[in-house]
Design an enzyme around this catalytic site. Structure first.
Site, PDB file in Angstrom:
ATOM      1  N   SER A 305      -4.424  29.325 -30.536  1.00  0.00           N
ATOM      2  CA  SER A 305      -4.438  28.137 -30.683  1.00  0.00           C
ATOM      3  C   SER A 305      -3.337  27.891 -31.506  1.00  0.00           C
ATOM      4  CB  SER A 305      -5.692  28.522 -32.061  1.00  0.00           C
ATOM      5  OG  SER A 305      -6.391  29.190 -32.830  1.00  0.00           O
ATOM      6  N   ASP A 316       8.666  23.386 -26.606  1.00  0.00           N
ATOM      7  CA  ASP A 316       8.976  21.893 -25.921  1.00  0.00           C
ATOM      8  C   ASP A 316      10.454  21.600 -26.697  1.00  0.00           C
ATOM      9  OD1 ASP A 316       7.013  22.697 -24.441  1.00  0.00           O
ATOM     10  OD2 ASP A 316       5.485  20.539 -25.596  1.00  0.00           O
ATOM     11  N   LYS A 330      -6.090  28.009 -25.442  1.00  0.00           N
ATOM     12  CA  LYS A 330      -7.071  27.726 -26.938  1.00  0.00           C
ATOM     13  C   LYS A 330      -6.675  26.823 -26.820  1.00  0.00           C
ATOM     14  CE  LYS A 330     -10.146  26.193 -29.849  1.00  0.00           C
ATOM     15  NZ  LYS A 330      -9.700  25.976 -30.811  1.00  0.00           N
TER      16      LYS A 330
END
Length: 547
Positions: A305, A316, A330
């Site tokens: 998470s 990214d 998650k």
């Protein structure tokens, strides 16, 4: 599955269960808001009249006596069974304990302890905490809490914790005994706030590299991280390793604020959206403390998470390299609602998406049992051990800022894969180095050698401490005959002996210098840390992130 695979799985089953337990925190989670802003369930929903009517009828008309509370619990379990694995009901008697980890503190006396031979030994005293102010010292043995004798009894850690914790400013009396002198002393301690730290370690592991270990994302994590990073920058670091292995997550805000210290130019960190929750974007805003300089994020199958939010944003934007193994997977956000009876419902209200637009949530359409079996599947597929690193749960392709392909639907795949060390971390060897037997031998050595364990810092300790062989002999001598034969067989392998001695030295450093001491010794031989350093200290770093 053939016999060889069955045998292999049986050997590794205990370790796989350990990995699942390490996750804790109810499968990993993201909480949208801090618990200070948790909402009353009654403000957002009305109770089901139909459910009430059924339970009332059963209570009034059923032929036998029925536990009405159990009916409610079963009804709740039945409802949640049809939702995702991360929506959970927390009974009233568990809420306080669950929340403490995330709020970063509780009311107590400020000591850590171990139970050695049915005796509670004080292993650490928090600086300037209530116990230290009252005169409690490392090594003291706890005999009584109030009028209750706790020494020499089969008492559990949980039982002691309940006795030592209490309301803020309340008093508790302790009877203690010096470990060597045997003299008893009585102290009265006023309970106060005791911090639960989420940053385990912040150390400099070479001339220009800082290392920060984060174990969860709590209400205090950002402040702890900021202080650690400032201290390391003051020591002249130019590159940074953030260790998120075994970090199950926590507050989304804590992860985004840390990401803000690493990303520049108003970059998107993460966005959330759900059927009843409007899209919310979290962007870097403030001038960060470490927007330039080489960066590595360490992850594994227990990084979940909020850990995945941070590592996903870094990946990214090609800000740094992700090293280790594929993360938990998650991508759901929970909000905690208070129930009328003091219980709580942690309800999934949205999904989160990395800057590239990927949701990394693993599929859960086959039920919770199948969802939790993912760890076993990773082992069987060879993903954990390096036999197969290509497994993907989603073939949808996304792209980083430098147009590198990344994927969603099954966690964050690292830029550099490091397999689980099956030789060093076998169940047999782990059972030795983290056993109660070794812990008792180490503690006895520490208590009786404290006057000789005088080191200015960890670096001096690392150079001068050389009693690993002595402790190894003491450990073997402490075992029963059958256990000694088994341990000696495991330690007959030179690699296992080396790891045993490394753990002895690291665990002793923890007694002397707390968690920083442990990681200062252990990190040098940690295969994932070594790989991260290898990458950052070569041109491979620039090649990996496309710069």
């Amino acid at each position: 599955m053939d016999e060889k695979r069955k045998s292999s799985l049986q050997v590794w089953t205990p370790l796989l269960f350990s990995l699942v337990m390490i996750l804790g925190m109810i499968f990993g989670f993201d909480l949208h808001d801090t618990l200070r802003n948790k909402r009353d369930i009654q403000s957002v929903m009305q109770r089901s009249d139909r459910l009430e009517e059924i339970i009332d009828l059963v209570h009034e008309k059923y032929t036998d006596t029925i536990n009405t509370d159990q009916l409610y619990k079963d009804a709740i379990a039945g409802i949640l069974k049809h939702l995702d694995p991360h929506t959970v009901y927390i009974p009233a008697d568990e809420v306080e304990g669950v929340n403490e980890d995330l709020e970063g503190g509780f009311f107590g006396i400020g000591v850590e302890f171990s139970i050695v031979r049915d005796t509670i030994q004080v292993t650490s005293v928090i600086e300037n905490g209530p116990a230290e102010k009252a005169g409690v010292a490392i090594g003291d043995q706890l005999l009584k809490v109030g009028d209750s004798v706790v020494a020499g009894k089969k008492i559990t850690s949980e039982g002691i914790i309940q006795m030592l914790r209490g309301k803020q400013h309340s008093s508790v009396g302790l009877t203690l005994k010096g470990p060597l002198s045997g003299k008893e002393k009585h102290v009265s301690i006023v309970r106060d706030t005791v911090p639960i730290y989420s940053v385990d370690a912040d150390i400099k592991i070479d001339s220009n590299t800082g290392f920060i270990k984060v174990n969860r994302f709590s209400a205090t994590t950002y402040n702890e991280f900021s202080k650690a990073l400032k201290d390391l920058k003051a020591q002249g670091i130019t590159q940074l390793i953030i260790d998120l292995r075994e970090n199950p997550g926590g507050y989304l805000d804590a992860a985004t604020m840390i990401a803000d210290e690493l990303l520049d130019d108003n970059k998107l960190i993460v966005y959330t959206k759900g059927l009843h929750t409007p899209k919310t974007e979290y962007k870097a805003g403030e001038k960060g403390m470490f927007e330039t300089g080489k960066l590595a994020i360490l992850v594994d199958e227990s990084s979940a998470s909020a850990s995945e939010i941070l590592s996903g944003a870094i990946q990214d934007w090609d800000r740094g390299v992700i090293v280790g193994r594929r993360t938990y997977g998650k991508g759901l956000v929970q909000e905690q609602f208070e129930m009328g009876d003091g219980a709580a419902l942690r309800l999934t209200v949205a999904k989160y998406y990395t800057p590239a637009g990927r949701c990394i949530q693993r599929p859960f359409d086959k039920g919770k049992a199948a969802y939790m079996k993912d760890f076993e599947n990773r082992f069987e597929d060879g993903e954990l051990t390096g036999k197969d690193t290509t497994t993907r749960k989603d073939t949808t392709r996304y792209y980083t800022s430098m147009h590198r392909p990344v994927y969603g639907g099954g966690g964050i795949s690292p830029d550099v894969y490091v397999p689980y060390d099956t030789a060093r971390l076998s169940p047999g060897l782990l059972g030795i180095v983290f056993s109660d037997d070794l812990r008792e031998v180490l503690w006895d050595y520490f208590i009786h050698s404290r006057e000789h364990l005088k080191y200015k810092n960890v670096k001096e300790y690392d150079v001068q401490f050389n009693d690993e062989d002595k402790i190894l002999k003491s450990y073997l001598a402490s075992l029963k005959p059958t256990e000694k034969v088994n341990a000696a067989k495991i330690l007959s392998k030179s690699a296992n002996t080396m790891y045993f001695k490394l753990q002895v030295k690291a665990q002793m450093a923890r007694f002397l210098f707390r968690e920083n001491g442990y990681y200062a010794i252990y990190a040098k031989e940690d295969s994932v840390v070594k790989k991260a350093l290898e990458i950052m200290n070569s041109d491979q770093y620039s090649k990996l992130i496309g710069r």
